[in-house]
Structure formats: C-alpha cells, structure tokens
Design a protein around this motif. Structure first.
Motif, PDB file in Angstrom:
ATOM      1  N   GLU A 130      47.542  48.259  45.588  1.00  0.00           N
ATOM      2  CA  GLU A 130      48.248  47.843  46.788  1.00  0.00           C
ATOM      3  C   GLU A 130      49.643  47.316  46.461  1.00  0.00           C
ATOM      4  O   GLU A 130      50.604  47.566  47.182  1.00  0.00           O
ATOM      5  CB  GLU A 130      47.432  46.754  47.494  1.00  0.00           C
ATOM      6  N   ASP A 131      49.750  46.578  45.354  1.00  0.00           N
ATOM      7  CA  ASP A 131      51.062  46.070  44.943  1.00  0.00           C
ATOM      8  C   ASP A 131      51.992  47.229  44.628  1.00  0.00           C
ATOM      9  O   ASP A 131      53.174  47.218  44.975  1.00  0.00           O
ATOM     10  CB  ASP A 131      50.910  45.173  43.711  1.00  0.00           C
ATOM     11  N   VAL A 132      51.433  48.246  43.961  1.00  0.00           N
ATOM     12  CA  VAL A 132      52.231  49.430  43.615  1.00  0.00           C
ATOM     13  C   VAL A 132      52.690  50.118  44.893  1.00  0.00           C
ATOM     14  O   VAL A 132      53.859  50.446  45.069  1.00  0.00           O
ATOM     15  CB  VAL A 132      51.382  50.425  42.790  1.00  0.00           C
ATOM     16  N   PHE A 133      51.726  50.280  45.783  1.00  0.00           N
ATOM     17  CA  PHE A 133      51.988  50.988  47.032  1.00  0.00           C
ATOM     18  C   PHE A 133      53.088  50.300  47.831  1.00  0.00           C
ATOM     19  O   PHE A 133      54.041  50.937  48.292  1.00  0.00           O
ATOM     20  CB  PHE A 133      50.695  51.038  47.841  1.00  0.00           C
ATOM     21  N   LEU A 134      52.956  48.993  47.973  1.00  0.00           N
ATOM     22  CA  LEU A 134      53.938  48.268  48.778  1.00  0.00           C
ATOM     23  C   LEU A 134      55.302  48.280  48.101  1.00  0.00           C
ATOM     24  O   LEU A 134      56.326  48.355  48.758  1.00  0.00           O
ATOM     25  CB  LEU A 134      53.459  46.845  49.034  1.00  0.00           C
ATOM     26  N   ARG A 135      55.285  48.233  46.777  1.00  0.00           N
ATOM     27  CA  ARG A 135      56.566  48.292  46.068  1.00  0.00           C
ATOM     28  C   ARG A 135      57.241  49.646  46.314  1.00  0.00           C
ATOM     29  O   ARG A 135      58.440  49.733  46.546  1.00  0.00           O
ATOM     30  CB  ARG A 135      56.336  48.098  44.575  1.00  0.00           C
ATOM     31  N   LEU A 136      56.424  50.715  46.277  1.00  0.00           N
ATOM     32  CA  LEU A 136      57.003  52.062  46.374  1.00  0.00           C
ATOM     33  C   LEU A 136      57.363  52.453  47.801  1.00  0.00           C
ATOM     34  O   LEU A 136      58.329  53.169  48.029  1.00  0.00           O
ATOM     35  CB  LEU A 136      56.021  53.091  45.806  1.00  0.00           C
ATOM     36  N   THR A 137      56.554  52.029  48.756  1.00  0.00           N
ATOM     37  CA  THR A 137      56.773  52.507  50.126  1.00  0.00           C
ATOM     38  C   THR A 137      57.315  51.437  51.046  1.00  0.00           C
ATOM     39  O   THR A 137      57.565  51.692  52.215  1.00  0.00           O
ATOM     40  CB  THR A 137      55.465  53.056  50.732  1.00  0.00           C
ATOM     41  N   GLY A 138      57.501  50.215  50.501  1.00  0.00           N
ATOM     42  CA  GLY A 138      58.114  49.172  51.306  1.00  0.00           C
ATOM     43  C   GLY A 138      57.125  48.496  52.228  1.00  0.00           C
ATOM     44  O   GLY A 138      56.010  48.957  52.420  1.00  0.00           O
ATOM     45  N   ARG A 139      57.549  47.363  52.782  1.00  0.00           N
ATOM     46  CA  ARG A 139      56.650  46.600  53.634  1.00  0.00           C
ATOM     47  C   ARG A 139      56.923  46.820  55.109  1.00  0.00           C
ATOM     48  O   ARG A 139      56.310  46.193  55.959  1.00  0.00           O
ATOM     49  CB  ARG A 139      56.766  45.100  53.325  1.00  0.00           C
ATOM     50  N   PHE A 160      45.913  61.573  47.708  1.00  0.00           N
ATOM     51  CA  PHE A 160      47.245  61.502  48.307  1.00  0.00           C
ATOM     52  C   PHE A 160      47.307  60.192  49.064  1.00  0.00           C
ATOM     53  O   PHE A 160      46.607  60.009  50.054  1.00  0.00           O
ATOM     54  CB  PHE A 160      47.484  62.665  49.274  1.00  0.00           C
ATOM     55  N   LEU A 161      48.144  59.285  48.566  1.00  0.00           N
ATOM     56  CA  LEU A 161      48.253  57.979  49.155  1.00  0.00           C
ATOM     57  C   LEU A 161      49.581  57.915  49.889  1.00  0.00           C
ATOM     58  O   LEU A 161      50.572  58.426  49.393  1.00  0.00           O
ATOM     59  CB  LEU A 161      48.286  56.972  48.004  1.00  0.00           C
ATOM     60  N   GLY A 162      49.597  57.261  51.030  1.00  0.00           N
ATOM     61  CA  GLY A 162      50.890  57.139  51.684  1.00  0.00           C
ATOM     62  C   GLY A 162      50.741  56.579  53.068  1.00  0.00           C
ATOM     63  O   GLY A 162      49.676  56.687  53.666  1.00  0.00           O
ATOM     64  N   PRO A 163      51.821  55.975  53.581  1.00  0.00           N
ATOM     65  CA  PRO A 163      51.762  55.414  54.936  1.00  0.00           C
ATOM     66  C   PRO A 163      51.665  56.531  55.977  1.00  0.00           C
ATOM     67  O   PRO A 163      51.840  57.701  55.652  1.00  0.00           O
ATOM     68  CB  PRO A 163      53.083  54.659  55.060  1.00  0.00           C
ATOM     69  N   ASN A 164      51.403  56.163  57.219  1.00  0.00           N
ATOM     70  CA  ASN A 164      51.355  57.146  58.307  1.00  0.00           C
ATOM     71  C   ASN A 164      52.654  57.923  58.372  1.00  0.00           C
ATOM     72  O   ASN A 164      53.726  57.346  58.242  1.00  0.00           O
ATOM     73  CB  ASN A 164      51.138  56.454  59.654  1.00  0.00           C
ATOM     74  N   GLY A 165      52.539  59.220  58.545  1.00  0.00           N
ATOM     75  CA  GLY A 165      53.723  60.052  58.699  1.00  0.00           C
ATOM     76  C   GLY A 165      54.330  60.497  57.382  1.00  0.00           C
ATOM     77  O   GLY A 165      55.363  61.159  57.358  1.00  0.00           O
ATOM     78  N   ALA A 166      53.679  60.151  56.266  1.00  0.00           N
ATOM     79  CA  ALA A 166      54.241  60.499  54.961  1.00  0.00           C
ATOM     80  C   ALA A 166      54.179  62.003  54.688  1.00  0.00           C
ATOM     81  O   ALA A 166      54.932  62.522  53.873  1.00  0.00           O
ATOM     82  CB  ALA A 166      53.503  59.741  53.867  1.00  0.00           C
ATOM     83  N   GLY A 167      53.265  62.693  55.373  1.00  0.00           N
ATOM     84  CA  GLY A 167      53.134  64.139  55.143  1.00  0.00           C
ATOM     85  C   GLY A 167      51.817  64.522  54.485  1.00  0.00           C
ATOM     86  O   GLY A 167      51.651  65.664  54.038  1.00  0.00           O
ATOM     87  N   LYS A 168      50.867  63.594  54.441  1.00  0.00           N
ATOM     88  CA  LYS A 168      49.586  63.868  53.775  1.00  0.00           C
ATOM     89  C   LYS A 168      48.807  64.964  54.497  1.00  0.00           C
ATOM     90  O   LYS A 168      48.370  65.930  53.879  1.00  0.00           O
ATOM     91  CB  LYS A 168      48.740  62.584  53.719  1.00  0.00           C
ATOM     92  N   THR A 169      48.633  64.791  55.804  1.00  0.00           N
ATOM     93  CA  THR A 169      47.859  65.774  56.562  1.00  0.00           C
ATOM     94  C   THR A 169      48.520  67.147  56.514  1.00  0.00           C
ATOM     95  O   THR A 169      47.845  68.171  56.343  1.00  0.00           O
ATOM     96  CB  THR A 169      47.674  65.308  58.013  1.00  0.00           C
TER      97      THR A 169
END
Ligand SMILES: Nc1ncnc2c1ncn2[C@@H]1O[C@H](COP(=O)(O)OP(=O)(O)O)[C@@H](O)[C@H]1O
Ligand SMILES: [Mg+2]
Lengths: 258, 330
Positions: B317-326, B58-67
């Motif tokens: 990382e490129d995918v991640f930044l594209r999907l979740t923004g910078r 499960f990949l995602g920025p802080n607060g995405a809902g992973k935990t």
C-alpha cells in the motif's frame, strides 16, 4: 460438436423453458380477443352491409384471420428482438457472458435470429389452430400461411435487433412500438384492405413489411391472388431480414466489443 | 508453481523453439500495447509478459486501464496499436481459439439471474461445445470447489455477492482453462467472502492454473500475486514481485506519528533527517525508515512528543500510494 450459432439457440431454448409462462398468455390472448371482438362482433355488421361487397363475398373473420396471423408474428418478432436483446446487452449481460467463450458476434446474432424463427414457428402453429377453431379458415388452409407468417416475423426481428443494438435508452423501445409497430398493426391491411386508406397513406402502407406479410398470409390461407407475385412479396421481406441481420452484427460488435 | 518472487526481467523472445509454449515462453506477451477509445488513451504503450503457472497482478486506481487491458487479453476488445500475443497467437485473428482456452471473471457479474446456479454453468459450458455427459459431473465438482454444492438448484437472484462471485469463478473454470483472468474478483465483498475467495484462488494456483488478477486491494495483491505491475493513468509505473516493489519504492519500516490537535501544523522542520522520506497527511505523519527503533529513539531525543507512535512493516500500500499519489480517483 454443435455448430457455434446452434449453441446460442440451445441456450435460448433452455432459458425459454424457464420463462415461457410469462409470455405465453399475452401472445395468444390478444389475437383471440381480436378474433372474437372484430371477427365475430364487428364482422357480423360488416358482412351484412356494403363490406360484403368490398370483400367480394368473403366473411369478415376469414379476411381478418390471416392478417391477424401476420400482425401477431410481427409483434412477436419485434418484441423478442427488443427487450430480450436489451437484457442481453445491458440488463443481464448474457451477451457479454457468451462473448467471453468461443461464441462471436455473428454467432450470437445468428443464434438469436434462428431462435426467434423457432419461436415464430411455434407461435404461428398455435395461432393457426386458434384461427381454425374460430371457423375462420380451415386448418389445412391456414397451415399454408405458416411459412409466410414466420417470414413476416423475421422481417421485423432482424431490423428490430439492429435498432435495439444501437439504442442506448430503453425508452426508445416503447417508442418503436408506439410509433411504428402499433400503427402498422392498424393500417397495413390487417383489419381492412389498404386500398380503403387515403391515397398518401395507402402508399405508405404498401412500403411497410407488414402489408407484404399480410398479403402473403392472406393469399396462402384463402387461395386468393396476392396483389403482387408471391416472389415479389417474399423478396421484399427477405431484404428486410438480410439488411437487419447485417446491421445487427455491425451494431452489436460496436456495442459489445468496444 | 513458482514460489519465489522474481524480479521482472523482460522475457527474451522465445526463438522458433518447441511448439505448444514451453515453460519459459510467455503465455501472454504485450509490447507497446495501446487501447484508445476515440481520442482517449485508456492503455498507453505498455509492455509485460506473463509466464505459465504464475499469478500476475495488475494494480491500479480506478480508470488506470486495468479492465481495458484485461479485455484485450480476453480477445473481446480489439487492440488499437502495438503487439499482443496470447498463447502465442494474435487475438485479432485467433479470438475464438484463445477464448476457448481462457476463463474469465469479469468486473461485473454476467450471470443469468432467471436461471439456476447449475443452469448458468451448464449453458456456459455448452457455449464451449462441451457435451452434457462431460458437463454434469464437472459442474458438480466445480460447485463443490466453490462451496455452492447445495445451491445447484437455487435461482441465482437471491445469492449473496460472494456466492455470485464464486459461481462466476466456477463458470469460468468449466472449460478447464489454461489461464484464468479475474477483474477485481473481490470488490464489494465482505472480509469473510474475500478470504474464502482468496483461498479458492490460491488452490487454483497450486494446481498450476495461471492467474491474471486486477485489483485495487493491496493485501489481495500481496497475498496472491507472484509478480505485478502497477498501472496509473494508462501506463505501467512499476513492475516486480511484492517484496521487490517494497524494497525498491519504500523502506523496510514505517513510523506513523499522531500529534495532539494543532501540534502537527507547528512541527515545521523538526522532522528533518529523521527518515529516508517523510509524508505529512492531514491526520498523521509517516516516516519511511529502514530502522524504526532508531527513528523512534531520535523522536524521543528531539522531544517531539507525539500522541501515538506506531512502527510497522512497509506494505504494498505504501508503494502504491507513493506511485499513484493520494488524490482520490473515482
Ligand atoms: N468503452 C469505453 N469507451 C470510452 N472510454 C472507456 C471505455 N471503457 C473504458 N473507458 C475509459 O478508459 C479508462 C480506463 O478504464 P478501465 O480500463 O475500465 O480502468 P480500470 O479498470 O483500471 O478502472 C477510463 O477513463 C474509462 O472511462
Ligand atoms: Mg476496471
């Protein structure tokens, strides 16, 4: 396999084996000091004056000792259910660790409270020996008060667990001691009969679990008649245990399993 | 163990077939899984299924809902809405049974710092009802496995962050779990400690332990995960193997250009048509292209004269930044 709540008891016992040295001195030092200063020192005055009449010929230290037993188990029950519970919830998170295993919140509460009862039993027995060594009450008589003392401690352990579980700020734990436990210690019949209090305070004292605990312990150790039937005092204390127990489960579930 | 990356096709409902989760039956299955705290939606109707033996991220920025998702899987957080099955059972009714077969490495350590390394694992093992004579040899093995064998009798307090993390993993393995859930296992560790930990996790995977890992480190996900989902703002925004995701959301290569101070602002539309997609960052320009060499040749032809040109492979990382923004999320 060991029943789940007993696994929690075992964990507590193993942890205690590592940490008991820190608490043992404070637990016993204070009753020893009170017995010496109040029982022997102040007692020598009380016994000479009008106090002897009020206590119906009983030596003050004999009056004091069972009360102090109840008051000390109150403090042990309350402190075992405040800081250690906060540590389990927040500081060390041992409760979170346990809940990741088959242990559930009811097991956690049961295990904690059964462990506190074991601690209260150990504390009471040692205290009884101390009391007997002061010559306040004979060892055989004082031992009769042990079940009452454990029940008194539990009547605090359970509701204080619930209180801690629903408290966010740790400062409210010291408030509990400052504004509830210490006043009860002083005014619930430990040092003098609650009947000496002004009327309004007297009825407050009768509502505290400690007063009922003191009455039970005194009745058991001194063979005197308690104010109410033993069953009445005991049921009152048991009610505090039962309500505190179920509130603990509720609060901890809300807190730890959001 | 599945060594090839497979696209994430929804797993069919396994019929009333054989008991005990045959290999093609999902170990964890979520449909419309939702978690709300009051009004706040932390997990918003997500679907996923995790198969036996795979490492699922499960990949995602802080607060995405992973935990929040991990905690529902670990049966320590009630599901608000939707369906969740772990080992084919409902965490609401079979929590204790599920937890008995699960190993959990929580986001923040829950070690008892007053106790020794050995005692921490021992007490935890007793919670599972395991007898002492089973635990003692098993704990020696586990401490060996996480390279803490000589530290058994030392207190937990003075251990380094990496050691505590490894101890938490040893503790999570004490019941020989079928499924190991790791919530940000390497956050806050130095590179050596991270690599040591990845190595242990890789070995577990080889032994057939199913892993669920949350992380916001792309290299971690790329190293460890057979399949992953990217979560953002309570939703799953992409799903697949690392290579799939790169193929789908990025290009094969990325050309990174840096210009002398002040030049980048005046570049204007002179980058148009150079790449499939371009991204202008404050300090550099990224050109997403399938042929880096052709793009650089074109840059030279247009006389753009960047200070430096780097051609690299696209990463997660490129995918991640594209999907979740910078935008920075804290
Ligand atoms: N117990 C809780 N009460 C209220 N909000 C929570 C609680 N736990 C998490 N949240 C919120 O839910 C969102 C998702 O949190 P989390 O699942 O921890 O995300 P992640 O692990 O991806 O960083 C966050 O905005 C967080 O503040
Ligand atoms: Mg998290």
């Amino acid at each position: 396999m060991l029943p789940v709540p007993l696994r929690v008891v075992e964990a507590n016992a193993r942890t205690y084996r590592r940490t008991w040295k820190g608490s043992v001195v404070t637990t016993f030092l204070s009753p020893v000091l009170f017995l010496a200063a109040m029982g022997l020192g102040l007692g020598s005055l009380v016994d000479r004056e009008t106090g002897a009449r009020a206590l119906e010929g009983l030596a003050y230290i004999s009056f004091l000792a069972p009360g102090l037993l109840a008051a000390t188990t109150m403090q042990t029950g309350a402190s075992e259910s405040s800081w250690p519970v906060m540590a389990g919830i927040k500081w060390i998170k041992t409760f979170d660790a346990a809940l990741a295993t088959p242990v559930g919140v009811p097991d956690l509460v049961a295990g904690h409270l059964v462990w506190v009862a074991v601690r209260l039993l150990m504390t009471s027995v040692v205290l009884v020996v101390v009391i007997a060594s002061f010559g306040a009450v004979s060892l055989a008589d004082a031992l009769l008060a042990v079940p009452a003392a454990v029940l008194t401690g539990m009547a605090f352990a359970a509701p204080v667990t619930a209180y801690t579980a629903s408290t966010e700020q740790e400062t409210r734990l010291s408030s509990l001691f400052r504004f509830a436990i210490i006043p009860m210690f002083l005014f619930s019949g430990t040092f003098f009969p609650a009947s000496q209090l002004p009327d309004w305070l007297e009825s407050v004292a009768y509502a505290t679990p400690l007063w009922h605990g003191v009455e039970l312990c005194r009745g058991a150790a001194l063979g005197t008649d308690a104010t109410l039937p033993v069953a009445a005092h005991a049921s009152y204390l048991l009610a505090w245990v039962a309500v505190g127990w179920s509130l603990s489960v509720r609060s901890l579930r809300r807190r730890l399993l959001p | 163990m599945k060594s090839t990356h497979r696209a994430a096709e929804p797993v069919d409902e396994a019929g009333p077939g054989p008991q005990n989760e045959s290999n093609d039956r999902a170990l964890v299955e979520a449909r419309g899984l939702t978690k709300r705290f009051g009004e706040f939606v932390a997990v918003d109707a997500i679907n996923f299924s995790i198969r036996r033996g795979e490492a699922f991220g499960f990949l995602g920025p802080n607060g995405a809902g992973k935990t929040s998702t991990m905690r529902m899987i670990a049966a320590v957080s009630p599901v608000t809405e939707g369906r969740l099955e772990v080992f084919g059972t409902d965490p609401a009714t079979h929590g204790a049974e599920i937890r008995a077969r699960l190993g959990v490495v929580p986001q923040s350590d829950t070690l008892d710092t007053e106790l020794t390394v050995f005692e921490n694992v021992y007490i935890y093992g007793r919670y599972f009802g395991l007898p002492g004579e089973v635990l003692r040899p098993r704990i020696s093995e586990l401490l060996e496995f996480v390279q803490l064998a000589e530290r058994g009798d030392s207190k937990v307090e003075p251990l380094s962050g990496g050691m505590k993390r490894r101890l938490t993993i040893a503790r999570a393995l004490v019941n020989e779990p079928d499924l190991l859930v790791l919530d940000e296992p390497t956050t806050g560790l130095d590179p050596q400690a991270r690599h040591a930990l990845w190595d242990r996790l890789y070995r577990l995977k080889q032994r057939g332990v199913t892993l669920i890992i949350t992380t916001h480190y792309m290299d971690e996900a790329e190293q460890l995960c057979d399949r992953l989902v990217v979560m953002d703002q309570a939703k799953i925004v992409a799903e697949g193997s690392p290579t799939d995701l790169i193929a789908r959301y990025s290009t094969r290569e990325v050309v990174e250009l840096r210009f002398p101070v002040g030049v980048q602002e005046r570049i204007g539309d002179r980058l148009d048509g150079l790449a499939t997609r371009s991204e202008v960052l404050p300090d550099r320009v990224l050109l997403y292209t399938d042929d880096g060499d052709r793009t650089t040749a074109e840059i030279t032809r247009r006389e753009l004269a960047p200070e430096s040109t780097v051609v690299r492979r696209s990463t997660l990382e490129d995918v991640f930044l594209r999907l979740t923004g910078r935008t920075l999320v804290d």
